[in-house]
Every structure is written in structure tokens, then in C-alpha cells.
Design an enzyme around this catalytic site. Structure first.
Site, PDB file in Angstrom:
ATOM      1  N   LYS A 208      37.916  46.391  41.162  1.00 22.13           N
ATOM      2  CA  LYS A 208      38.835  47.009  40.706  1.00 22.13           C
ATOM      3  C   LYS A 208      38.800  48.262  40.425  1.00 22.13           C
ATOM      4  O   LYS A 208      38.136  48.889  40.590  1.00 22.13           O
ATOM      5  CB  LYS A 208      39.859  46.718  39.382  1.00 22.13           C
ATOM      6  CG  LYS A 208      41.017  47.414  38.929  1.00 22.13           C
ATOM      7  CD  LYS A 208      42.106  45.571  39.258  1.00 22.13           C
ATOM      8  CE  LYS A 208      43.722  45.744  39.471  1.00 22.13           C
ATOM      9  NZ  LYS A 208      44.044  45.171  39.809  1.00 22.13           N
TER      10      LYS A 208
ATOM     11  N   GLN B 208      39.480  39.795  37.987  1.00 25.54           N
ATOM     12  CA  GLN B 208      40.122  40.224  39.039  1.00 25.54           C
ATOM     13  C   GLN B 208      39.102  38.656  39.444  1.00 25.54           C
ATOM     14  O   GLN B 208      39.550  38.320  40.081  1.00 25.54           O
ATOM     15  CB  GLN B 208      39.499  40.650  39.655  1.00 25.54           C
ATOM     16  CG  GLN B 208      40.563  40.668  41.016  1.00 25.54           C
ATOM     17  CD  GLN B 208      41.849  41.127  40.904  1.00 25.54           C
ATOM     18  OE1 GLN B 208      42.836  42.332  39.761  1.00 25.54           O
ATOM     19  NE2 GLN B 208      42.878  40.524  42.058  1.00 25.54           N
TER      20      GLN B 208
ATOM     21  N   LYS C  98      37.658  42.542  45.897  1.00 29.76           N
ATOM     22  CA  LYS C  98      38.705  42.417  46.056  1.00 29.76           C
ATOM     23  C   LYS C  98      39.682  42.401  44.822  1.00 29.76           C
ATOM     24  O   LYS C  98      39.163  41.842  43.863  1.00 29.76           O
ATOM     25  CB  LYS C  98      39.685  41.408  46.861  1.00 29.76           C
ATOM     26  CG  LYS C  98      40.265  41.218  47.512  1.00 29.76           C
ATOM     27  CD  LYS C  98      40.550  42.194  48.620  1.00 29.76           C
ATOM     28  CE  LYS C  98      42.416  42.391  48.392  1.00 29.76           C
ATOM     29  NZ  LYS C  98      42.781  43.791  48.032  1.00 29.76           N
TER      30      LYS C  98
ATOM     31  N   ASN D  35      57.209  47.112  40.752  1.00 27.01           N
ATOM     32  CA  ASN D  35      56.635  45.758  41.892  1.00 27.01           C
ATOM     33  C   ASN D  35      56.572  44.117  41.416  1.00 27.01           C
ATOM     34  O   ASN D  35      57.608  42.913  42.094  1.00 27.01           O
ATOM     35  CB  ASN D  35      55.270  46.193  42.480  1.00 27.01           C
ATOM     36  CG  ASN D  35      54.675  45.251  44.185  1.00 27.01           C
ATOM     37  OD1 ASN D  35      54.357  43.700  43.744  1.00 27.01           O
ATOM     38  ND2 ASN D  35      56.020  45.101  44.839  1.00 27.01           N
TER      39      ASN D  35
ATOM     40  N   LYS E 240      40.297  34.563  39.640  1.00 28.40           N
ATOM     41  CA  LYS E 240      41.812  35.114  39.197  1.00 28.40           C
ATOM     42  C   LYS E 240      41.796  34.682  41.506  1.00 28.40           C
ATOM     43  O   LYS E 240      41.865  33.883  41.482  1.00 28.40           O
ATOM     44  CB  LYS E 240      42.018  36.481  39.380  1.00 28.40           C
ATOM     45  CG  LYS E 240      43.514  36.426  39.619  1.00 28.40           C
ATOM     46  CD  LYS E 240      44.627  37.369  40.044  1.00 28.40           C
ATOM     47  CE  LYS E 240      44.913  38.334  38.890  1.00 28.40           C
ATOM     48  NZ  LYS E 240      45.590  39.088  38.775  1.00 28.40           N
TER      49      LYS E 240
ATOM     50  N   ASP F 237      48.251  48.669  42.161  1.00 34.65           N
ATOM     51  CA  ASP F 237      48.225  47.955  41.069  1.00 34.65           C
ATOM     52  C   ASP F 237      49.357  48.682  40.630  1.00 34.65           C
ATOM     53  O   ASP F 237      50.231  49.335  41.453  1.00 34.65           O
ATOM     54  CB  ASP F 237      47.652  47.767  40.627  1.00 34.65           C
ATOM     55  CG  ASP F 237      46.797  47.200  38.841  1.00 34.65           C
ATOM     56  OD1 ASP F 237      47.459  45.893  39.037  1.00 34.65           O
ATOM     57  OD2 ASP F 237      47.312  47.530  38.036  1.00 34.65           O
TER      58      ASP F 237
HETATM   59  P1  NDP Z   1      54.535  49.309  38.612  1.00 32.08           P
HETATM   60  O1  NDP Z   1      53.516  50.884  38.833  1.00 32.08           O
HETATM   61  O2  NDP Z   1      55.980  49.059  39.661  1.00 32.08           O
HETATM   62  O3  NDP Z   1      55.341  48.972  37.399  1.00 32.08           O
HETATM   63  C1  NDP Z   1      54.748  48.611  36.328  1.00 32.08           C
HETATM   64  C2  NDP Z   1      55.916  48.723  35.561  1.00 32.08           C
HETATM   65  O4  NDP Z   1      55.604  48.849  34.347  1.00 32.08           O
HETATM   66  C3  NDP Z   1      56.881  49.484  35.523  1.00 32.08           C
HETATM   67  O5  NDP Z   1      58.017  49.318  35.233  1.00 32.08           O
HETATM   68  C4  NDP Z   1      55.555  50.821  34.398  1.00 32.08           C
HETATM   69  O6  NDP Z   1      56.949  51.569  33.215  1.00 32.08           O
HETATM   70  C5  NDP Z   1      55.781  49.336  33.151  1.00 32.08           C
HETATM   71  N1  NDP Z   1      54.610  50.196  31.815  1.00 32.08           N
HETATM   72  C6  NDP Z   1      53.762  50.559  33.096  1.00 32.08           C
HETATM   73  N2  NDP Z   1      52.482  50.707  31.581  1.00 32.08           N
HETATM   74  C7  NDP Z   1      53.602  51.084  30.807  1.00 32.08           C
HETATM   75  C8  NDP Z   1      52.865  50.840  29.738  1.00 32.08           C
HETATM   76  N3  NDP Z   1      51.666  50.956  29.037  1.00 32.08           N
HETATM   77  N4  NDP Z   1      54.401  50.401  28.377  1.00 32.08           N
HETATM   78  C9  NDP Z   1      54.864  50.215  28.423  1.00 32.08           C
HETATM   79  N5  NDP Z   1      55.065  49.990  30.606  1.00 32.08           N
HETATM   80  C10 NDP Z   1      54.744  50.478  31.529  1.00 32.08           C
HETATM   81  O7  NDP Z   1      52.684  48.284  38.867  1.00 32.08           O
HETATM   82  P2  NDP Z   1      52.887  46.237  39.309  1.00 32.08           P
HETATM   83  O8  NDP Z   1      54.575  46.264  38.768  1.00 32.08           O
HETATM   84  O9  NDP Z   1      52.230  46.291  40.439  1.00 32.08           O
HETATM   85  O10 NDP Z   1      52.209  45.999  37.779  1.00 32.08           O
HETATM   86  C11 NDP Z   1      52.878  45.140  36.818  1.00 32.08           C
HETATM   87  C12 NDP Z   1      51.827  44.054  35.753  1.00 32.08           C
HETATM   88  O11 NDP Z   1      51.456  43.297  37.444  1.00 32.08           O
HETATM   89  C13 NDP Z   1      50.441  45.040  35.951  1.00 32.08           C
HETATM   90  O12 NDP Z   1      50.191  43.946  34.618  1.00 32.08           O
HETATM   91  C14 NDP Z   1      49.325  44.909  36.733  1.00 32.08           C
HETATM   92  O13 NDP Z   1      48.080  45.009  37.057  1.00 32.08           O
HETATM   93  C15 NDP Z   1      49.845  43.452  37.509  1.00 32.08           C
HETATM   94  N6  NDP Z   1      49.580  42.809  38.413  1.00 32.08           N
HETATM   95  C16 NDP Z   1      49.982  43.568  39.466  1.00 32.08           C
HETATM   96  C17 NDP Z   1      50.310  42.964  40.784  1.00 32.08           C
HETATM   97  C18 NDP Z   1      50.268  43.534  41.949  1.00 32.08           C
HETATM   98  O14 NDP Z   1      50.460  43.065  43.104  1.00 32.08           O
HETATM   99  N7  NDP Z   1      51.017  44.628  41.801  1.00 32.08           N
HETATM  100  C19 NDP Z   1      49.364  41.827  40.783  1.00 32.08           C
HETATM  101  C20 NDP Z   1      48.942  40.830  39.438  1.00 32.08           C
HETATM  102  C21 NDP Z   1      49.163  42.152  38.724  1.00 32.08           C
HETATM  103  P3  NDP Z   1      56.877  53.297  33.578  1.00 32.08           P
HETATM  104  O15 NDP Z   1      57.691  53.709  34.930  1.00 32.08           O
HETATM  105  O16 NDP Z   1      58.071  53.343  32.527  1.00 32.08           O
HETATM  106  O17 NDP Z   1      55.696  53.316  33.492  1.00 32.08           O
HETATM  107  O1  2IT Z   2      45.725  42.569  39.518  1.00 30.00           O
HETATM  108  C1  2IT Z   2      46.383  42.279  40.739  1.00 30.00           C
HETATM  109  O2  2IT Z   2      45.538  40.841  41.057  1.00 30.00           O
HETATM  110  C2  2IT Z   2      46.528  43.087  41.620  1.00 30.00           C
HETATM  111  N1  2IT Z   2      46.903  44.138  41.698  1.00 30.00           N
HETATM  112  C3  2IT Z   2      46.178  42.958  43.106  1.00 30.00           C
HETATM  113  C4  2IT Z   2      45.151  42.942  43.962  1.00 30.00           C
HETATM  114  C5  2IT Z   2      45.191  42.952  45.824  1.00 30.00           C
HETATM  115  O3  2IT Z   2      44.245  43.128  46.137  1.00 30.00           O
HETATM  116  O4  2IT Z   2      45.901  42.450  46.197  1.00 30.00           O
END
Ligand code: NDP
Ligand code: 2IT
Length: 446
Positions: free
Chosen positions: A126, A111, A90, A241, A114, A166
Site C-alpha cells: 500500500k 491487503q 499489490k 468510488n 485480502k 484508494d
Molecule cells: P474516494 O476518495 O472515492 O471516496 C472516499 C469517500 O469517503 C468520500 O465520500 C469521503 O468524503 C469519505 N471519507 C474519506 N475520508 C473520510 C474521513 N476521514 N471521514 C469521513 N469521511 C471520509 O475513496 P474510495 O471510495 O475509493 O474508498 C473508500 C474506502 O474504500 C476506503 O476505506 C478505501 O480504503 C476502501 N477501498 C477502496 C477500494 C477501491 O478500489 N477504491 C478497494 C477496497 C477498499 P470527503 O470527500 O468529504 O473526504
Molecule cells: O483497498 C484496496 O483493496 C484497494 N484500494 C484496491 C487495491 C488494488 O490494487 O486494486
């Protein structure tokens, strides 16, 4: 580090050359296991740690697709099925040009622990691609997702491997991926992906879960310091997100989010970020964060090309990407009076940053604990899919809150029982590891 752990790390370096993020994630975990190996020689005897560091399966594939101009594009797709001792693999899919095997492996490795911490029956995996969604049309995004799933479908399934979103993969992409899976297999197998839309098998609160969960976790940390979000200044990196829903929950709890960012720069809004406008700019219009400041007129300013961590705050929630806070930025946070850092992103703080924060007495909550609410709610989505049920928003949010409080308390209890009181890093690594290690022992050498 203990000698046996040192040799595991040497083996990781030798077998996975150039995969620096994976090395970093593995080192951090191994470094926490010293007190565990001396108390549990059975783990070493059955080579549990060495087995854990080698993914069960690594899939790399070609993703050919045709862009709007008619040109053939070739991307690389990945799925690393790291560990299935606790349940089906997952973990999310990331679409970003920086994606290569080392990134997917670091994320898959994190993961495992976590997912174990959530207490729900999910293994760790992943995937993703080096596809860059920026500037791509709706049609190109759809065709890419279809091409990606045309290979991925043979490796996944509700009992095998369950991807989600992600970076660069949200509800829209999950829709195209699910549609293609359904088309190829002729099965409405809802439990094969999570993060689905509410009308086609998705769960309430999954969209909000990672951000909300991170704030629930940070709130528990604040309680241990005898305080709360009320009246606190908060800075959040990213505006995707995780960042958006972290900002929403902070505001609900009485905090003021004064800045957030994207990879181009950051916006400051001393009145507190207007979350409805942020959603409009990022989720509906899919614009850059600078558009937020334009809309707010004189009340917000955009700063290009600098780090958001220079903005003073009480609480920092890094929600963008790995290694975005280095030692110098951590020192800036400390100088500016920050007392809690909770990682909404995966590994946003470098080892140097973690050391600087910890030495300064800042409470530091690592991603594998603080951002586990997203995958936990994915597991709740799988439960609902399996029972063909659908829970209310309020009930699901309550389950999420309980899970986050549970993870928080287990981290502290575990850290305490291994003689490292107050360390969320040690607590998360040890508690996450032990459950997986015990399951691996029980299942034999496989
Ligand atoms: P999104 O794609 O929705 O948003 C990512 C954000 O981070 C954007 O604002 C983006 O800016 C910025 N970003 C991405 N890469 C870079 C970079 N190299 N340098 C600077 N800014 C950057 O992703 P999420 O919000 O889903 O994910 C954000 C983080 O949270 C990640 O580390 C992800 O692994 C983690 N995460 C996500 C989960 C989920 O359920 N979605 C669960 C647990 C962890 P820009 O648009 O300019 O690229
Ligand atoms: O980093 C993470 O935990 C996620 N991007 C969510 C993974 C998931 O299966 O919901």
C-alpha cells in the site's frame, strides 16, 4: 490470546510506536490465529507470523512540487511493500491529509490477506501521501502526481509492485501517474498500475468492482439468512468510488439506499438515492454531497456534521474510511433493526463495534473479504495487460461475481473447520493467512 501470539503483538507495539491503526489491524488478525497455531506448529517454528508482521520493505520519500501561486509545497510519500510470497506487491495509493506510516501499514497488512483470499497471484502492499487533493486545481493535481511518480517509479513494475487507487486516487490520478511512469521509463508497461482508463490499458468493471463486489458479498450473506436485498432499506457511508457503485448495485438488486455521506454530513432520500445524480455531483462536478440534496429539492435533505449511521436501515455498508463506526453507533444500528453489516471500506468498524454487532446476532462481513472485489478485478486487469487482451463488461462482471461467492464460501467453510461457525472474521483471517503462510514456508527464510 495465545502466549506466542501475545509476544508477536508485543513486538509489533515495541517496533512500531504510535502506529495505532497498524496495531489494531494486527491485533484483529492475530486474535483469529489461536486455533491455527495449535494445529500448525510449523508456522511458529519457522517464525512465519513474526516475519509476516514486518514489512519486506518500507519506502518514505519527499514529494516537492509547485502550486498555482508559485509556492513550493512539500508532501511525504509512502510505499510499504509488505509481502510478496504470493505475487508482486499489490494495493492502492491513498492521497489524504491523514496519511502517515501507521495508516499505510494497516492498509498494507490487510491487503496481504485480502489479496490471498481472492485466490489470484498477488502479494500485499500500500502507499500514498499526506497530500490533500481538496480544493486543488487540475494542474496542481497533475503536477503532484508527476512529482510523486518521479520517486515512486524506481520501486514499482509489473513483476515487482503494482499500485492502484484508494481514497483520493481515482482514474484521473492513475492517468497522470501512468503518464509520468511512461515518460520516465520510456516503456508502455500497462501492467505497472491498475485502475487505468479503458482507452489506455484499463479493464471493464474495475471502476465498479469494489462497490459491486461488496454488494455481491452482502447478497451471499443475506442468502444465508434466507433473504435478499429485495425491498430492503440500505444505508451507505461515503459518496466516493466504492459508495457510488455499491449504491448502483443495491438498486439493481431491488434494495433502496436511503442515505449516503461525505466527511461533512449526510443526505437522506427516502425515495432511494438517485445514482445518476450522485455520479453527476461527485464524479463529474466533484462537488460536496450537500449539492445532491440541493438538486433534489424537497425530496432529499442534508444533515451537516452528524453520522449517517443514525439513519435506520436493514443493511449497512460502510464505504468511507477506517474507524467510522464505533461501539455506540453500532448499538444504534442494532437498535434500529440492522441485520447485516458489510465493510466496503477498510476497517471502518472499530473492535468495539464488531463486538457489539456480533453479540447482537448481526451478520458482519469484514473488509478484507467483502471489499476484495476491487483488487480482484485489478488482478484481472493485470491478466488482460499481460495477454494484451480486453474482456467484455459482462464477462468481467461474471468473473467478479464468481470470485466474491468463492470468497464468501471459503470464509464460512474455514470458520466451520476451525470450530467458529458463522464467523466471517475468523474465516477471512484464517483462510487468507494459511495460503500466505504455506507459500512463505515453501520459499524458505527470506
Ligand atoms: P474516494 O476518495 O472515492 O471516496 C472516499 C469517500 O469517503 C468520500 O465520500 C469521503 O468524503 C469519505 N471519507 C474519506 N475520508 C473520510 C474521513 N476521514 N471521514 C469521513 N469521511 C471520509 O475513496 P474510495 O471510495 O475509493 O474508498 C473508500 C474506502 O474504500 C476506503 O476505506 C478505501 O480504503 C476502501 N477501498 C477502496 C477500494 C477501491 O478500489 N477504491 C478497494 C477496497 C477498499 P470527503 O470527500 O468529504 O473526504
Ligand atoms: O483497498 C484496496 O483493496 C484497494 N484500494 C484496491 C487495491 C488494488 O490494487 O486494486
Amino acid at each position: 490470546m495465545d502466549e506466542s501470539l501475545e509476544s508477536v503483538y508485543d513486538e509489533i507495539l515495541r517496533r512500531n510506536p504510535g502506529e495505532t491503526e497498524f496495531h489494531q489491524a494486527a491485533y484483529e488478525l492475530l486474535d483469529s490465529l489461536r486455533p491455527v497455531v495449535s494445529r500448525h506448529p510449523e508456522y511458529t517454528e519457522a517464525a512465519v507470523i513474526r516475519r509476516l508482521c514486518e514489512p519486506e520493505r518500507q519506502i518514505i520519500f519527499r514529494v516537492p512540487w509547485v502550486d498555482d501561486s508559485g509556492a513550493v509545497q512539500i508532501n511525504r510519500g509512502f510505499r510499504v511493500e509488505f509481502n510478496s510470497a504470493l505475487g508482486p506487491y499489490k494495493g492502492g495509493l491513498r492521497f489524504h491529509p491523514s496519511v502517515y506510516l501507521g495508516i499505510v501499514k494497516f492498509l498494507g497488512f490487510e491487503q496481504i490477506f485480502k489479496n490471498s483470499l481472492t485466490g489470484l497471484p498477488i502479494g500485499g502492499g500500500k502507499g500514498g501521501s499526506d497530500f490533500d487533493p481538496k480544493g486543488r486545481s487540475e494542474g496542481e493535481i497533475m503536477r503532484f502526481c508527476q512529482a510523486f511518480m518521479t520517486e515512486l517509479y524506481r520501486h514499482i513494475g509489473e513483476y515487482t509492485d503494482v499500485p492502484a487507487g484508494d481514497i483520493g486516487v481515482g482514474r484521473r490520478e492513475i492517468g497522470y501517474l501512468f503518464g509520468q511512469y511512461k515518460r520516465i521509463t520510456n516503456r508502455y508497461e500497462s501492467g505497472v498500475l491498475t485502475g487505468k482508463g479503458l482507452t489506455w490499458g484499463g479493464a471493464q468493471v474495475r471502476t465498479e468492482a469494489t462497490g459491486y463486489g461488496t454488494v455481491f458479498f452482502a447478497n451471499e450473506v443475506l442468502k444465508t439468512r434466507g433473504t435478499s436485498f429485495d425491498g430492503k432499506t440500505v444505508v451507505i457511508s461515503g459518496s466516493g468510488n466504492v459508495a457510488i457503485y455499491a449504491a448502483e448495485k443495491v438498486a439493481e438488486l431491488g434494495g433502496r439506499v436511503v442515505a449516503c455521506s461525505d466527511s461533512g454530513g449526510f443526505v437522506v432520500d427516502e425515495d432511494g438515492i438517485d445514482v445518476a445524480l450522485l455520479k453527476e455531483v461527485k464524479e463529474v462536478r466533484r462537488e460536496r454531497i450537500s449539492a445532491y440534496a440541493d438538486e433534489r429539492g424537497g425530496r432529499s435533505r442534508y444533515v451537516a456534521g452528524e453520522s449517517v449511521w443514525t439513519v435506520p436501515c436493514d443493511i449497512a455498508l460502510p464505504c468511507a474510511t477506517q474507524n467510522e463506526v464505533d461501539g455506540d453507533l453500532a448499538a444504534t444500528l442494532v437498535r434500529n433493526g440492522c441485520v447485516v453489516v458489510a465493510e466496503g471500506a477498510n476497517m471502518p468498524c472499530t473492535p468495539d463495534a464488531v463486538r457489539v454487532l456480533t453479540e447482537a446476532g448481526v451478520s458482519f462481513a469484514p473488509g478484507k473479504a467483502a471489499n476484495a472485489g476491487g483488487v480482484a478485478t485489478s488482478a484481472l486487469e493485470m491478466q488482460q495487460n499481460a495477454s494484451r487482451d480486453s474482456w467484455s463488461f459482462a464477462h468481467t462482471e461474471e468473473r467478479l461475481a464468481e470470485i466474491m461467492v468463492g470468497i464468501h464460501d471459503r470464509c464460512l467453510e474455514t470458520a466451520d473447520s476451525y470450530g467458529i461457525p458463522g464467523s466471517y472474521v475468523a474465516g477471512a483471517n484464517i483462510a487468507g493467512f494459511i495460503q500466505v503462510a504455506d507459500a512463505m514456508l515453501a520459499l524458505g527464510v527470506i
